[in-house]
Design an enzyme around this catalytic site. Structure first.
Site, mmCIF file in Angstrom:
data_model
loop_
_atom_site.group_PDB
_atom_site.id
_atom_site.type_symbol
_atom_site.label_atom_id
_atom_site.label_comp_id
_atom_site.label_asym_id
_atom_site.label_seq_id
_atom_site.Cartn_x
_atom_site.Cartn_y
_atom_site.Cartn_z
ATOM 1 N N HIS A 28 5.289 13.746 -20.205
ATOM 2 C CA HIS A 28 5.621 13.545 -18.783
ATOM 3 C C HIS A 28 4.372 13.140 -17.976
ATOM 4 O O HIS A 28 3.954 13.857 -17.065
ATOM 5 C CB HIS A 28 6.273 14.804 -18.188
ATOM 6 C CG HIS A 28 7.129 14.481 -16.983
ATOM 7 N ND1 HIS A 28 8.268 15.167 -16.649
ATOM 8 C CD2 HIS A 28 6.991 13.538 -16.020
ATOM 9 C CE1 HIS A 28 8.795 14.671 -15.540
ATOM 10 N NE2 HIS A 28 8.032 13.680 -15.135
ATOM 11 N N ARG A 61 25.182 -0.808 -9.611
ATOM 12 C CA ARG A 61 26.536 -0.923 -9.050
ATOM 13 C C ARG A 61 26.645 -2.142 -8.140
ATOM 14 O O ARG A 61 27.650 -2.807 -8.085
ATOM 15 C CB ARG A 61 26.891 0.347 -8.268
ATOM 16 C CG ARG A 61 27.542 1.374 -9.185
ATOM 17 C CD ARG A 61 27.945 2.601 -8.432
ATOM 18 N NE ARG A 61 27.224 3.737 -8.984
ATOM 19 C CZ ARG A 61 26.926 4.836 -8.311
ATOM 20 N NH1 ARG A 61 27.261 4.950 -7.054
ATOM 21 N NH2 ARG A 61 26.307 5.823 -8.889
ATOM 22 N N THR A 120 11.439 6.874 -18.625
ATOM 23 C CA THR A 120 10.437 7.493 -17.742
ATOM 24 C C THR A 120 11.146 8.187 -16.581
ATOM 25 O O THR A 120 10.493 8.577 -15.612
ATOM 26 C CB THR A 120 9.481 6.434 -17.142
ATOM 27 O OG1 THR A 120 10.277 5.415 -16.527
ATOM 28 C CG2 THR A 120 8.583 5.829 -18.188
ATOM 29 N N ARG A 122 14.378 10.854 -16.287
ATOM 30 C CA ARG A 122 14.565 12.283 -16.502
ATOM 31 C C ARG A 122 15.163 12.496 -17.889
ATOM 32 O O ARG A 122 15.995 11.702 -18.340
ATOM 33 C CB ARG A 122 15.522 12.874 -15.458
ATOM 34 C CG ARG A 122 14.869 13.191 -14.127
ATOM 35 C CD ARG A 122 13.907 14.365 -14.245
ATOM 36 N NE ARG A 122 13.320 14.730 -12.984
ATOM 37 C CZ ARG A 122 12.140 14.272 -12.527
ATOM 38 N NH1 ARG A 122 11.432 13.426 -13.245
ATOM 39 N NH2 ARG A 122 11.670 14.673 -11.362
ATOM 40 N N GLU A 143 12.235 20.291 -20.999
ATOM 41 C CA GLU A 143 10.762 20.259 -21.010
ATOM 42 C C GLU A 143 10.197 21.642 -20.717
ATOM 43 O O GLU A 143 10.785 22.363 -19.911
ATOM 44 C CB GLU A 143 10.251 19.300 -19.926
ATOM 45 C CG GLU A 143 10.523 17.854 -20.221
ATOM 46 C CD GLU A 143 10.040 16.934 -19.095
ATOM 47 O OE1 GLU A 143 9.143 17.329 -18.324
ATOM 48 O OE2 GLU A 143 10.557 15.822 -18.999
ATOM 49 N N GLY A 176 4.119 10.167 -16.326
ATOM 50 C CA GLY A 176 4.464 9.045 -15.426
ATOM 51 C C GLY A 176 3.586 8.932 -14.192
ATOM 52 O O GLY A 176 3.077 7.866 -13.873
ATOM 53 N N GLY A 210 15.716 0.114 -8.660
ATOM 54 C CA GLY A 210 15.092 0.702 -7.466
ATOM 55 C C GLY A 210 13.604 0.382 -7.472
ATOM 56 O O GLY A 210 13.157 -0.531 -8.167
ATOM 57 N N ARG A 211 12.859 1.188 -6.704
ATOM 58 C CA ARG A 211 11.419 0.920 -6.572
ATOM 59 C C ARG A 211 10.701 0.847 -7.918
ATOM 60 O O ARG A 211 9.961 -0.094 -8.199
ATOM 61 C CB ARG A 211 10.770 2.038 -5.750
ATOM 62 C CG ARG A 211 10.693 1.755 -4.277
ATOM 63 C CD ARG A 211 9.854 2.825 -3.607
ATOM 64 N NE ARG A 211 10.567 4.081 -3.607
ATOM 65 C CZ ARG A 211 10.997 4.704 -2.519
ATOM 66 N NH1 ARG A 211 10.767 4.192 -1.344
ATOM 67 N NH2 ARG A 211 11.641 5.852 -2.603
ATOM 68 N N ILE A 212 10.926 1.869 -8.775
ATOM 69 C CA ILE A 212 10.180 1.920 -10.044
ATOM 70 C C ILE A 212 10.711 0.854 -11.012
ATOM 71 O O ILE A 212 9.939 0.211 -11.729
ATOM 72 C CB ILE A 212 10.225 3.337 -10.648
ATOM 73 C CG1 ILE A 212 9.536 4.332 -9.689
ATOM 74 C CG2 ILE A 212 9.538 3.374 -12.019
ATOM 75 C CD1 ILE A 212 9.669 5.803 -10.072
#
Ligand code: DGY
Length: 326
Positions: free
Chosen positions: A292, A183, A243, A245, A274, A294, A160-162
């Site tokens: 955390h 997928r 990065t 979850r 967390e 990111g 995806g984007r990240i």
């Protein structure tokens, strides 16, 4: 309760200055100045007293809070891209709008993925700990040898984007080969410039990757996606980077895989439960642990706040919020 004509908004945590100022310019804002997480009871009460709630990813908003008969909140403008902390199905049923802040975290999160990758590959955390402890005895040819990046394969779990932004940095900046599990195959305009190889099955990706970076969303569907079986499929010199979850990784299985040498290391920004971090992970030298971070740049956190504000302005102005998820 205020009779102000401006919608009443509760911001559950402090935001960076520019975002707070812009929120104040548009709404009647109550802010949690203590910046300590609100209790469940406080959040439930806020649902009855405000027109909008602006929570963050650490505020759990459950069905019972949303379905209160005397609820006043019309919109939950969450500060963050992940939304598994909100019962989105309950919000849909109750007609409560939910929005998030996609897009603006991409670069900052990809930067942290690369930070983790470099720290783990070059043993930066270990080296700094050694130096600060006064244990460094000086340069020598065999001191703290790490792994080179050039020509190595970075396996991305989702593109995806990240994932794409991480791949761009790794491929164009560090000369890494890119492989990804998804997928569906990514369109040519995405995969082409990265020279990325698609693996429709996770095992295939894990078998060829020197580094594995996770970019799937959290939630029930992806819980423990990386489990003991997955660690068995990784190469013994490989390093896991997370990065995404914490819940995506079975931490007990990760600790076992690290202890047994099934994988060489891990570099984590997110954790199950967390802010508690497993003492077993903390005890391991071949693990890099960040709190955390990111999206933690001033620019990004302001941009996230601006997105929340844009969504609230749209809703109270009678328009569809741009980042509506419920
Ligand atoms: C998010 O917004 O979901 C991120 O995890 C915050 O860094």
């Amino acid at each position: 309760m205020s009779s102000s004509p401006r919608p009443r908004v509760l911001a559950t945590r402090r935001w960076p200055d520019a975002a707070e100022q812009r929120l104040d310019a548009h709404f009647d804002v109550v802010r949690n100045d203590s910046d300590v997480p609100l209790s469940r009871a406080d959040l439930a009460q806020a649902m009855r007293e405000f027109d909008a709630l602006a929570p963050t990813i650490t505020d759990r908003i459950d069905a019972e809070m949303i379905e209160q008969p005397d609820r006043r909140v019309q919109i939950i403008g969450s500060f963050g891209v992940g939304f598994e902390h909100i019962d989105v199905a309950a919000a849909k049923r109750a007609g409560v709008v939910v929005t998030n802040t996609p897009g603006v975290l991409t670069d900052a999160t990809a930067d942290i993925a690369l930070t983790l990758l470099l720290m783990a590959a070059r043993r930066a955390g270990e080296g700094e700990r050694e130096l600060r402890a006064g244990k460094w005895t000086g340069w020598r040819p065999t001191h703290m040898l790490g792994q080179a990046l050039k020509g190595k394969t970075l396996g991305l779990v989702a593109l995806g984007r990240i994932g794409q932004a991480t791949a761009e940095r790794a491929h164009h900046g560090f000369g890494m080969k890119i492989a990804y599990y998804a997928r569906r195959e990514a369109p040519a305009e995405v995969a082409g410039p990265l020279d990325a190889t698609w693996y429709p099955d996770l095992a295939g990706l894990l078998a060829v990757s020197d580094f594995v970076s996770l970019h799937i969303p959290g939630g029930a569907e992806t819980r423990h996606f990386m489990n003991a079986a997955a660690f068995d499929q990784m190469q013994s010199h490989a390093i896991l980077i997370n990065t995404a979850r914490g819940d995506v990784v079975d931490e007990a299985a990760l600790v076992a895989a690290l202890r047994e040498g099934k994988i060489a290391g891990a570099a984590l920004d997110v954790y199950q439960g967390e802010p508690n971090v497993s003492p077993d992970l903390i005890a391991l030298d071949n693990v890099v642990l960040l709190p955390h971070l990111g999206s933690a740049t001033t620019e990004t956190r302001n941009a996230m706040g601006f997105k929340v504000i844009d969504n609230l302005i749209a809703w109270f102005g009678g328009e569809t919020p741009p980042n509506r998820i419920a």
